[in-house]
Scaffold this motif. Sequence first.
Motif, PDB file in Angstrom:
ATOM      1  N   HIS A   1       0.080   4.298   0.554  1.00 16.94           N
ATOM      2  CA  HIS A   1      -0.721   5.428   1.343  1.00 16.94           C
ATOM      3  C   HIS A   1       0.011   5.881   2.585  1.00 16.94           C
ATOM      4  O   HIS A   1      -0.426   6.840   3.162  1.00 16.94           O
ATOM      5  N   CYS A   2       0.603   4.972   3.275  1.00 24.02           N
ATOM      6  CA  CYS A   2       1.065   5.571   4.613  1.00 24.02           C
ATOM      7  C   CYS A   2       2.199   4.566   5.129  1.00 24.02           C
ATOM      8  O   CYS A   2       2.729   3.491   4.067  1.00 24.02           O
TER       9      CYS A   2
ATOM     10  N   CYS B   1       0.707  -1.051   0.114  1.00 27.38           N
ATOM     11  CA  CYS B   1       0.163   0.017  -0.077  1.00 27.38           C
ATOM     12  C   CYS B   1       0.886   1.131  -0.158  1.00 27.38           C
ATOM     13  O   CYS B   1       1.951   1.351   0.734  1.00 27.38           O
TER      14      CYS B   1
ATOM     15  N   PRO C   1      -3.808   4.121  10.156  1.00 30.26           N
ATOM     16  CA  PRO C   1      -4.891   3.571  10.482  1.00 30.26           C
ATOM     17  C   PRO C   1      -4.836   2.154  10.995  1.00 30.26           C
ATOM     18  O   PRO C   1      -5.422   1.675  12.216  1.00 30.26           O
ATOM     19  N   ARG C   2      -3.868   1.321  10.297  1.00 29.40           N
ATOM     20  CA  ARG C   2      -3.881  -0.064  10.600  1.00 29.40           C
ATOM     21  C   ARG C   2      -3.261  -0.129  12.078  1.00 29.40           C
ATOM     22  O   ARG C   2      -3.403  -1.090  12.658  1.00 29.40           O
TER      23      ARG C   2
ATOM     24  N   ARG D   1      -8.108   3.690   3.336  1.00 27.52           N
ATOM     25  CA  ARG D   1      -7.311   4.500   2.430  1.00 27.52           C
ATOM     26  C   ARG D   1      -6.694   3.528   1.403  1.00 27.52           C
ATOM     27  O   ARG D   1      -6.333   3.804   0.324  1.00 27.52           O
ATOM     28  N   GLY D   2      -5.972   2.371   2.104  1.00 28.82           N
ATOM     29  CA  GLY D   2      -5.377   1.375   1.205  1.00 28.82           C
ATOM     30  C   GLY D   2      -6.220   0.636   0.071  1.00 28.82           C
ATOM     31  O   GLY D   2      -5.980   0.555  -0.999  1.00 28.82           O
TER      32      GLY D   2
ATOM     33  N   GLY E   1       2.908   0.382   5.438  1.00 30.42           N
ATOM     34  CA  GLY E   1       3.281  -0.524   4.377  1.00 30.42           C
ATOM     35  C   GLY E   1       2.619  -1.997   4.701  1.00 30.42           C
ATOM     36  O   GLY E   1       3.071  -3.024   4.424  1.00 30.42           O
ATOM     37  N   CYS E   2       1.254  -1.625   4.482  1.00 26.71           N
ATOM     38  CA  CYS E   2       0.466  -2.893   4.555  1.00 26.71           C
ATOM     39  C   CYS E   2       0.936  -3.467   3.363  1.00 26.71           C
ATOM     40  O   CYS E   2       0.937  -2.914   2.222  1.00 26.71           O
TER      41      CYS E   2
ATOM     42  N   CYS F   1      -6.894  -0.953   5.834  1.00 24.50           N
ATOM     43  CA  CYS F   1      -7.841   0.349   6.057  1.00 24.50           C
ATOM     44  C   CYS F   1      -8.361   0.644   4.875  1.00 24.50           C
ATOM     45  O   CYS F   1      -8.075   0.552   3.827  1.00 24.50           O
TER      46      CYS F   1
HETATM   47  S1  SF4 Z   1      -2.697   1.494   7.068  1.00 21.11           S
HETATM   48 FE1  SF4 Z   1      -4.225   1.914   5.440  1.00 21.11          FE
HETATM   49  S2  SF4 Z   1      -3.064   3.459   4.462  1.00 21.11           S
HETATM   50 FE2  SF4 Z   1      -1.604   2.642   5.779  1.00 21.11          FE
HETATM   51  S3  SF4 Z   1      -0.269   1.021   4.689  1.00 21.11           S
HETATM   52 FE3  SF4 Z   1      -2.206   0.234   5.844  1.00 21.11          FE
HETATM   53  S4  SF4 Z   1      -3.623   0.147   4.429  1.00 21.11           S
HETATM   54 FE4  SF4 Z   1      -2.085   1.614   3.448  1.00 21.11          FE
END
Ligand code: SF4
Lengths: 951, 171
Positions: free
Chosen positions: A238-239, A236, A391-392, A273-274, A242-243, A271
Amino acid sequence: MTFDKQNSQVTIYIDDQPYQVSTDNNLLAGVLSQKLNLPYFCWHPSMGSVGACRQCAVTQYQDENDQRGRLVMACTTPVTDGMRISLKDSQSEQFREQVIAAMMTNHPHDCPVCAEGGECHLQDMTVMTGHTHRNYQGEKRTFNNQYLGEFVGHEMNRCITCYRCVRFYKDYAGGDDFGVYGSKNQVYFGRQQEGQLESEFSGNLVEVCPTGVFTNKLFSAHYARKWDLQSAPSICAHCSIGCNTSVGERYGSVRRVMNRYNQAINGYFLCDRGRFGIGFVNGEKRLRQASGIRQSSPERLSKLDVSKALVHFRGKRFIGVGSARASFEANYLLKQFVGNSKFSLGLTERQMQLASLHQQYLSQYQPVSIADIEQSDFVLIVDEDITQTAPRMALAVRQALRNASIEKASELGVPHWQDSAVRTIGGQELSPLYLIQSMGTKLDNVAEQVIMQSTAATIKLLNLMTELITSNAPLIDIHHQGQQLSSLLNQLVSAKKPLIIGGWSRQSPQLLSAIMSLLDVLTKADMPVRSAIVAQEVNQVGAISLLDQQSLSVEDILENVKQEQSSEVGGIIFLEQELSGVSQTQLEQLKQTQLAIIALDHSENAVTALADIVLPAASVTEGDGHYVNYQGLIQRYYQVHPNRLPIMDSWRWLTLLATTLFAEHPLAKEAQSLSQLHDDCRQYDAKWPMLPLDDHYDIARESHRTSGRTSKTANISVHEPKTTQSTDGYRFSMEGSKPSSTAEMPFTWAPGWNSNQSITQFQQEVAGSLLLPMTTQYLSIAQSIAKYCDHSEAVVQTSQANALQFSQQIKWYQGDWQAGLTPEFTLIESTNYIFLSSDYASQQGWQSGQWLQVSCMSSKDNAPTSVIAELFFDPRLSDELCYGQLNELATFDVKQVSLMAASEKQVADYKMRRKAEHTKAEQAQQYMLERLKQQDQFIPIRLMNGGLDDV
Amino acid sequence: MLSQFRTIWLVLKHTFTKADTVEYPEKKPYLAPRYRGRIVLTREPDGQERCVACNLCAVACPVDCIALQQTIDDDGRKRAEFFRINFSRCILCGFCEEACPTYAIQLTPDVELAEYDRQNLVYEKEHLLINGVGKYPDYSFYQQSGIAIKDKAKGAGAQEKPPIDIKGLMP
Ligand code: SF4
Ligand code: SF4
Ligand code: SF4
Ligand code: SF4
Ligand code: FES
């Protein structure tokens, strides 16, 4: 799920065969860990058992001589030594089949139009039990559906009342706007009122629900069956968590993101966003052609064109501005090519201080993994709203808080997996969570104490805590500005697994430094303290590891630009950098310069707008590279589909540029693949991280049942093209090794298990680590920027009459620039609001719900000076502090605001503007969908997936 | 000697028997309605497209010669955005017809699928869609399924109870 593993294996007999099964989990988990097929619905590996669906029945026998046995629910039965069960006896087989038959009485005849079809757990279980024929001829129960927002579709008829959704949404993720209503055959899962689901984890309903009640709306709008998706393991973007994700593509466009199990990081959940924020890769702003380069052939850009365009810069020096969203490889190459003294990350002076502290932090501490966060028995979060910025991680903190009740239950002999029993026993009991923050967050209602104060006060408070612990003073009756601190301090020093979380979002080096001092004293006092610092962007840690004493800040670059005549600098290369920290005037300065500006990016932004040469870079889904997460873990993302030329990975562009611009540099040769690039870098730099790039695999990105191979391009030519050759160990084809040949599976599938729940077949034991090891290579980070020294500047003095200190709440869907390119995220943007202390508001004579005009003093000159926001009260705030969400100012660092009542006209104007924005976003979404559908029929054909001339 | 006479006799006899050869293409042979020839997409009795773009025919196809993309129209129905069969690959096995849950895709007794140019054997939706129900006169998938579409609300399908009033207090 948190528990101390005793890891005691015992022998049990399943159909007279002995198996070694762990007593840490229930019988169902034990059976599934043996890779045996036993149907289930309500049990979830992360959420435990409630025994609601009765699907997992097995027959248990007293001893060898017992012929009759009795039915037990495997998910609520503990594993005991020597127990004898049968899965194959006709009694339990028939029972399981009849349970499905009962569910099917009301289940609609929907599979062909159901987005779950082909990866439906209910379909799988129905087949597994052998219920092949519907006997029921009566009428079916029906429900009306609800609008649940932009992301999650609702089709209640398909519900089998397993309760997983509500258990996830409310119990696991702490959401409160979703529930279960009604009784007997009329049980309804939904919201009290139609509307956008508020939890930032709502998308997990799609995976958690074993049926097609909840579906991914964005995916359904441009749908493909799971068996048709070409997928690759991805990260991912977005943050900084690193999911791990699995991204699916069909006919040349990216369709969706699914969770990819990684025990240490995201486990089973992502989350929103991902999951829903992938639209930017298909967005309207994507750059698909190079500009500023004369193309000799109208069909395509060639390497020669690029070198011709650059040749007159040969021998000049360049400034290189990398970024925290470009891959580690690209940033590294850029730094090597331009040299240490010309490298920058586009950070401001202040952010450079943060980076320096973060380097120092990472060189001293190993941040905890998400899985380890769940083990904590004490959590302190310092002025970082992780529910929105990572968020995760917040989801993991919520699980950590359950440890108190799990422990209490285990004292009573109730195992951790008995979910409802543990929750009943635990009641309201939570492990301690302390929040010291300048704004309200979604974790407030599960915190033991929320200390609401300005960031400056928090810094003082942390310093006080540090002092108290250093001085070894008795920790009783300690107050700080009216806040009782004793319990916080006592629990911190007595906890077995305490955790302290901080982050970048307040942009305050002093704060980070204060957190680190606290960590220092706790570590020196031999306390088992663990920590995590949340960075802002996906590869921020990887990027800042490259900074050193000579690296430039944005201010330095502008200084350089001013003196362009005198310097030997010929131009600036921007690598996936949108310069969000820079003001309009500064951008103007850049525009006026004579320096050549070369921008590599995947979408349009302020920098590409002023660049002389723009080169289209690959986004995460068509790129290949590594990101470094908040822990320093290096993770690889793979191409989901071949990139459409001239779009290329930034590292390919950079090596190509280097062959002309920096021809003497040893790395200035075009690498054919990422592993070749790594080989080159390793030869060049002994410190290059040794990563096993397992490119000898030959794994199919497509499922073995992908359809349309001889037809999807037949409209272009009836002669089927060769599949695109790749060099990364995965094939753009349905032919190749099975996905489970590596731990980085492009998608999860096992015979009989079409849904994502097939992951159990590839785990050592349920919810454990994968059968094949994940590569876990951490970047070693040394402190290479001088130690940060506290200049004590930023504690801004009130310089405006009745100004208030303001903290901006950045929502999860606004958190990074890429998320902002997703039209769906604009659609759910909430209206501006601001929280004030009720005292202050009543002094001014303002009511809750009233609209205020917020004037701000921003550090950047182009921020709007005043915006409109709705007023709400937060009794915990002091009079000089406020927080809120001011969308227009989301990217600006606003620290102070002054307030006055807004006129009716202002409010009306604001509402009108928002409505217009909303319509525009809707149109953008519609337009994008239409364009993608048109594009479906024109799949680009490539033979070799390499650089520009490999068509 | 005798055998030569016998041969002449047989030849003469055959001159007056009916020939087995069919004068194709002037005369067409009889092919049963379920003969597996050219594929069509049929419509519901009320003229709506039957295909819901579920992809089952495509996945059942052993030579992968069906490609399509689903779209959801404003009336709530799912239809194929495009639907393509590459008849130069099709082996007329009929698996797609067996897989189809809506009776949309059907094979017809037309076997005359010859072209000088292979490209002309690529059929798009407009070439496949016919104005009739084919072999199944009265099946309408949406009446059997639980989803609501325009002119068929929740609970209005075959064998369905009216939707439950979730605000109701009765147990
Ligand atoms: S917490 Fe959400 S935005 Fe952050 S890496 Fe995981 S999935 Fe993506
Ligand atoms: S939930 Fe599963 S079984 Fe039910 S209609 Fe959807 S695909 Fe079919
Ligand atoms: S909506 Fe899905 S998860 Fe929720 S109870 Fe029904 S079937 Fe289970
Ligand atoms: S199986 Fe039938 S309904 Fe499904 S896509 Fe094929 S023709 Fe359409
Ligand atoms: S899984 Fe055991 S009762 Fe539902």
